[in-house]
Design a protein around this motif. Sequence first.
Motif, PDB file in Angstrom:
ATOM      1  N   ASP A   1       2.828   0.189  -4.547  1.00 47.00           N
ATOM      2  CA  ASP A   1       2.246   1.524  -4.658  1.00 47.00           C
ATOM      3  C   ASP A   1       3.116   2.483  -3.845  1.00 47.00           C
ATOM      4  OD1 ASP A   1       0.593   3.610  -5.132  1.00 47.00           O
ATOM      5  OD2 ASP A   1      -1.225   2.675  -4.330  1.00 47.00           O
ATOM      6  N   GLU A   2       3.830   3.342  -4.504  1.00 44.97           N
ATOM      7  CA  GLU A   2       4.755   4.284  -3.864  1.00 44.97           C
ATOM      8  C   GLU A   2       5.652   3.542  -2.862  1.00 44.97           C
ATOM      9  OE1 GLU A   2       4.903   7.247  -4.947  1.00 44.97           O
ATOM     10  OE2 GLU A   2       2.945   7.769  -5.746  1.00 44.97           O
ATOM     11  N   PRO A   3       6.466   2.607  -3.366  1.00 40.62           N
ATOM     12  CA  PRO A   3       7.209   1.748  -2.427  1.00 40.62           C
ATOM     13  C   PRO A   3       8.208   2.485  -1.547  1.00 40.62           C
ATOM     14  CG  PRO A   3       7.955   1.401  -4.675  1.00 40.62           C
ATOM     15  CD  PRO A   3       6.725   2.243  -4.761  1.00 40.62           C
ATOM     16  N   THR A   4       8.613   3.698  -1.915  1.00 42.30           N
ATOM     17  CA  THR A   4       9.610   4.383  -1.085  1.00 42.30           C
ATOM     18  C   THR A   4       9.074   5.676  -0.482  1.00 42.30           C
ATOM     19  OG1 THR A   4      10.519   5.600  -2.952  1.00 42.30           O
ATOM     20  CG2 THR A   4      11.514   3.473  -2.461  1.00 42.30           C
ATOM     21  N   ARG A   5       7.741   5.810  -0.403  1.00 43.03           N
ATOM     22  CA  ARG A   5       7.197   7.035   0.186  1.00 43.03           C
ATOM     23  C   ARG A   5       7.531   7.106   1.677  1.00 43.03           C
ATOM     24  NH1 ARG A   5       1.145   8.792  -0.817  1.00 43.03           N
ATOM     25  NH2 ARG A   5       2.130   9.601  -2.684  1.00 43.03           N
ATOM     26  N   GLY A   6       7.997   8.273   2.100  1.00 43.28           N
ATOM     27  CA  GLY A   6       8.296   8.466   3.523  1.00 43.28           C
ATOM     28  C   GLY A   6       9.467   7.619   3.995  1.00 43.28           C
ATOM     29  N   VAL A   7      10.324   7.230   3.053  1.00 43.41           N
ATOM     30  CA  VAL A   7      11.464   6.386   3.390  1.00 43.41           C
ATOM     31  C   VAL A   7      12.717   7.202   3.108  1.00 43.41           C
ATOM     32  CG1 VAL A   7      12.737   4.381   2.563  1.00 43.41           C
ATOM     33  CG2 VAL A   7      10.281   4.224   2.924  1.00 43.41           C
ATOM     34  N   ASP A   8      13.721   7.106   3.970  1.00 41.75           N
ATOM     35  CA  ASP A   8      14.887   7.957   3.756  1.00 41.75           C
ATOM     36  C   ASP A   8      15.795   7.403   2.664  1.00 41.75           C
ATOM     37  OD1 ASP A   8      16.548   6.040   5.220  1.00 41.75           O
ATOM     38  OD2 ASP A   8      15.316   6.744   6.890  1.00 41.75           O
ATOM     39  N   VAL A   9      16.732   8.264   2.249  1.00 40.04           N
ATOM     40  CA  VAL A   9      17.514   7.978   1.042  1.00 40.04           C
ATOM     41  C   VAL A   9      18.251   6.635   1.102  1.00 40.04           C
ATOM     42  CG1 VAL A   9      19.314   8.849  -0.451  1.00 40.04           C
ATOM     43  CG2 VAL A   9      17.792  10.429   0.700  1.00 40.04           C
ATOM     44  N   GLY A  10      18.869   6.364   2.243  1.00 37.06           N
ATOM     45  CA  GLY A  10      19.640   5.131   2.356  1.00 37.06           C
ATOM     46  C   GLY A  10      18.753   3.907   2.220  1.00 37.06           C
ATOM     47  N   ALA A  11      17.603   3.935   2.926  1.00 36.23           N
ATOM     48  CA  ALA A  11      16.691   2.797   2.884  1.00 36.23           C
ATOM     49  C   ALA A  11      16.050   2.664   1.505  1.00 36.23           C
ATOM     50  CB  ALA A  11      15.616   2.948   3.957  1.00 36.23           C
TER      51      ALA A  11
ATOM     52  N   SER B   1       0.809  -1.219   0.000  1.00 35.90           N
ATOM     53  CA  SER B   1       0.000   0.000   0.000  1.00 35.90           C
ATOM     54  C   SER B   1       0.840   1.266   0.000  1.00 35.90           C
ATOM     55  CB  SER B   1      -0.897  -0.011   1.233  1.00 35.90           C
ATOM     56  OG  SER B   1      -1.571   1.211   1.331  1.00 35.90           O
ATOM     57  N   GLU B   2       0.290   2.321  -0.602  1.00 35.50           N
ATOM     58  CA  GLU B   2       0.979   3.616  -0.593  1.00 35.50           C
ATOM     59  C   GLU B   2       0.905   4.238   0.795  1.00 35.50           C
ATOM     60  OE1 GLU B   2      -0.959   6.882  -2.390  1.00 35.50           O
ATOM     61  OE2 GLU B   2      -2.936   6.235  -1.785  1.00 35.50           O
ATOM     62  N   ASP B   3      -0.057   3.794   1.597  1.00 38.01           N
ATOM     63  CA  ASP B   3      -0.252   4.389   2.912  1.00 38.01           C
ATOM     64  C   ASP B   3      -0.098   3.296   3.954  1.00 38.01           C
ATOM     65  OD1 ASP B   3      -1.046   5.645   5.182  1.00 38.01           O
ATOM     66  OD2 ASP B   3      -2.784   6.615   4.281  1.00 38.01           O
ATOM     67  N   ARG B   4       1.161   3.036   4.332  1.00 34.60           N
ATOM     68  CA  ARG B   4       1.385   1.832   5.139  1.00 34.60           C
ATOM     69  C   ARG B   4       0.732   1.911   6.497  1.00 34.60           C
ATOM     70  NH1 ARG B   4       6.409   3.806   4.254  1.00 34.60           N
ATOM     71  NH2 ARG B   4       7.066   5.244   5.875  1.00 34.60           N
ATOM     72  N   LYS B   5       0.656   3.110   7.104  1.00 33.29           N
ATOM     73  CA  LYS B   5       0.066   3.186   8.441  1.00 33.29           C
ATOM     74  C   LYS B   5      -1.440   2.970   8.385  1.00 33.29           C
ATOM     75  CE  LYS B   5       3.582   5.985  10.513  1.00 33.29           C
ATOM     76  NZ  LYS B   5       4.025   7.312  10.880  1.00 33.29           N
ATOM     77  N   GLU B   6      -2.040   3.408   7.288  1.00 32.42           N
ATOM     78  CA  GLU B   6      -3.491   3.269   7.147  1.00 32.42           C
ATOM     79  C   GLU B   6      -3.867   1.814   6.867  1.00 32.42           C
ATOM     80  OE1 GLU B   6      -7.263   4.673   7.325  1.00 32.42           O
ATOM     81  OE2 GLU B   6      -5.472   5.852   7.707  1.00 32.42           O
ATOM     82  N   ASN B   7      -3.223   1.216   5.870  1.00 34.75           N
ATOM     83  CA  ASN B   7      -3.664  -0.128   5.520  1.00 34.75           C
ATOM     84  C   ASN B   7      -2.551  -1.095   5.132  1.00 34.75           C
ATOM     85  OD1 ASN B   7      -3.204   1.056   2.989  1.00 34.75           O
ATOM     86  ND2 ASN B   7      -5.345   1.637   2.843  1.00 34.75           N
ATOM     87  N   GLY B   8      -1.306  -0.738   5.437  1.00 34.83           N
ATOM     88  CA  GLY B   8      -0.221  -1.645   5.093  1.00 34.83           C
ATOM     89  C   GLY B   8       0.210  -2.519   6.255  1.00 34.83           C
ATOM     90  N   ILE B   9       0.361  -1.899   7.418  1.00 33.31           N
ATOM     91  CA  ILE B   9       0.872  -2.639   8.563  1.00 33.31           C
ATOM     92  C   ILE B   9      -0.019  -2.381   9.776  1.00 33.31           C
ATOM     93  CG2 ILE B   9       3.311  -2.724   7.926  1.00 33.31           C
ATOM     94  CD1 ILE B   9       3.657  -0.131   9.530  1.00 33.31           C
TER      95      ILE B   9
END
Lengths: 322, 498
Positions: B421-431, B334-342
């Motif tokens: 869906d937006e696999p790197t949204r809200g993820v920092d550069v290294g990760a 999901s693009e919104d992991r807190k809402e419906n990913g995890i």
Amino acid sequence: MGKFSLKGRNWKQFLSDNKPVVVLLILIITMSFLSDRFLTWSNIITVLRQTSINAVIATGMTFAILIGGIDLSVGSVLAITGAIAASLVASGMNIILVIILTLLIGLVIGLLNGLLISKGRLQPFIATLGTMTLLRGLTLVYTQGRPISIFGSDTSAIFSKIGTGYFLGIPIPVYIMLVVFFISWYTLNHLKIGRYTYALGSNEEATMYSGIKTDNIKLFVYAVAGVLAALAGIIVTARLGSAQPTAGSGYELDAIAAVVIGGTSMAGGIGTIFGTAIGAIIIGILDNALNMLQVSSYYQDVAKGVVILIAVLLDRKQRKSR
Amino acid sequence: MEEKIVSMENIIKEFSGVRVLDNVNFNIYKGKIMALVGENGAGKSTLMKILTGVYLRTSGKVLFDGEPVDFNTTKESQDKGIAFIHQELNLVRDLSIGENIFLGREPVGPGGKIKWRKLFDDSREWLTKLGLDEDPRELVKNISVGKQQMIEIAKALSLDAQVIIMDEPTGALTMSETERLFEVVKELREAGHSIVYISHRLNEIFEICDHVTVLRDGTLVGEEPIEKLDEDRIIEMMVGRKLSEQYPRVDTEIGEVVLEVKGLTNRFVENVSFQLRKGEILGVAGLVGAGRTELARTIYGVYQPESGEILVNGSPVSIKSPKDALKNGIAYLSEDRKENGIVLGMDLVENVTLASLGNYVGKIGNIDKSKERESTDRYIKSMSIKAAGRNQLLQFLSGGNQQKVALAKNLDTNPGILLLDEPTRGVDVGAKKEIYELINKYKQEGMSILMVSSEIPEILGISDRVMIMHEGRVSGTIDIAEADQEKIMTYAVGKEVS
């Protein structure tokens, strides 16, 4: 979640993680000073027997609250299933059959609650407020407002043993309570449906996205609450030898209190059967203690309310601090 | 020499003995925009929370206009003129725009009666200053996220804020909203306001910021004027090593068609058809609202198609729910992991196996917990997930690590088709780079991947083919060899490529 195990923890840690246990210990220690009859075998047995009914209902309530719901209809379910059980016993039906039928009725009512909440998209509070009132009315219609005695057939005496009997010096309802605790604990901690119950209460969307039919979990949870309320109905009826049309009034509140004192979050997702067991015992001891100290019944409610608030506040405080 | 409005000196912050900020210096210059960057967990939010009085510092000094200050509550920092606009906006959705701007400071007449006319008139004034013609009586829930952001700014201005802190303000904005926001931010700078701009999007920082402060692991890496930096240099400072290549590309042999979508139509998408092959990454680009997420979720069974067909390995399948999708080997990140990913309140183990719990059932219907633990440990190792242990709750993990757990959950269902869906949204550069490497690995293992992304460099960086959507339709498909930013944007806004 699995705070049941004590392995590898010291007692201090255990107590700070389980504030309800602290409240329980304080209560027991205080009472043992106030009354020398309190810590006697016969009184302990009495408390446990009195606790068993609320404990069985509260266990079902734990499931409902764990998914962020609530079941207000449990007291009414207790009344109507108790009344039906009483008339079936009096008519001479086989006891096993009576128990199965009564539990089935509880199951059907629970499923109805579940349907109203899942498919009907009603707020759990509203849906079960409706069925609570509806079932109370049906009970009054069914009983004509009069108690129904279980006596009148040769099986009546056997049935009454469910509520009054002893095995190895311990009342039958206490065994029932322990079995209910164990099965529920096992379900929540070791079965898929239990895991899904916690997941649904923590994040319904994510649970649905994980390929889980959340409606089915809701049906299951309210079915559990219904069946356990019916089981409590059987115990109460057997104990009294008759079904009272007003039986179980207000029991939903004691059950909710036990669950919340036990540390279960009303928002769902957090809570244990162990906590609910402790919560139910705390309420049982309170009732017992206040009677023993001959506190007037008006003040009993005041005292009970205060203890509920203190227990919940303690728990809240601990959770906020990090 | 520029004048400092805020200067934080030698800030140290410890949470129960753990040092999260170590001797950090941070300056905000009058009438300038300071970028604050760093990976998730670098200490940016903590630093800003200390400045605004949410947290108390363990030691160090804060100077405001040269005077030492000690904010114990956000109210105190507000009164001095510091406003913090959080990533998750703090607006009351069911109140009007005007009520939100003046919440807690409503103009009142005798008897405590609210002067509604004054409230709405004043609100209108602030809105006009920001170039908004919204009715201040409109409820906040009825306006777009971009405009809600503006309301927050209006609120800050009405508080006479000298310093405005913006945390990832463009995260949920469309391109045009972002442009509008930049105009406003620049106007604020002209008017003498100082701004702290926290963002992961480096191109934005180069567009509007004057200075950049980089934090890493709770320490200050450096503060530089923007002219002295370039994108690679900032990334290096953030991650502490040279990033030779942010987008690692691997070429694999692309096989037969695994997923075919024919004429998919519902209220979000119109007549969408495409093919996805084994070992292929199909990037899906487009503007916010183009229907990309909705397309992925329709394939995953969250939304129902009205017409059209989905074929998996050549045979038509009926997908009415995520459960059906998973059964057909389709997983969705999901693009919104807190809402419906995890599930934030559950631990790593419970999250990893949530969608695949059926594979962990033992003889008597019980969950085989040791098997669960083994699998989780395998993912922790192979994906280098950083956590205190497999029993840590997800809420305590950084965004990048949460995303890895969400990905692990998908992989554990053993999918042949992965919808990202937006696999790197809200993820920092290294990760980010680690996630690209994982995606590449799954591609090499023969998975077919559909990757929805709003970051064009990411699309260009790792896809094999790019499909662009515009208003619910596919407006173009380009092979990666011919794709560039300009072509993608042209299709994305719905123009024909000449």
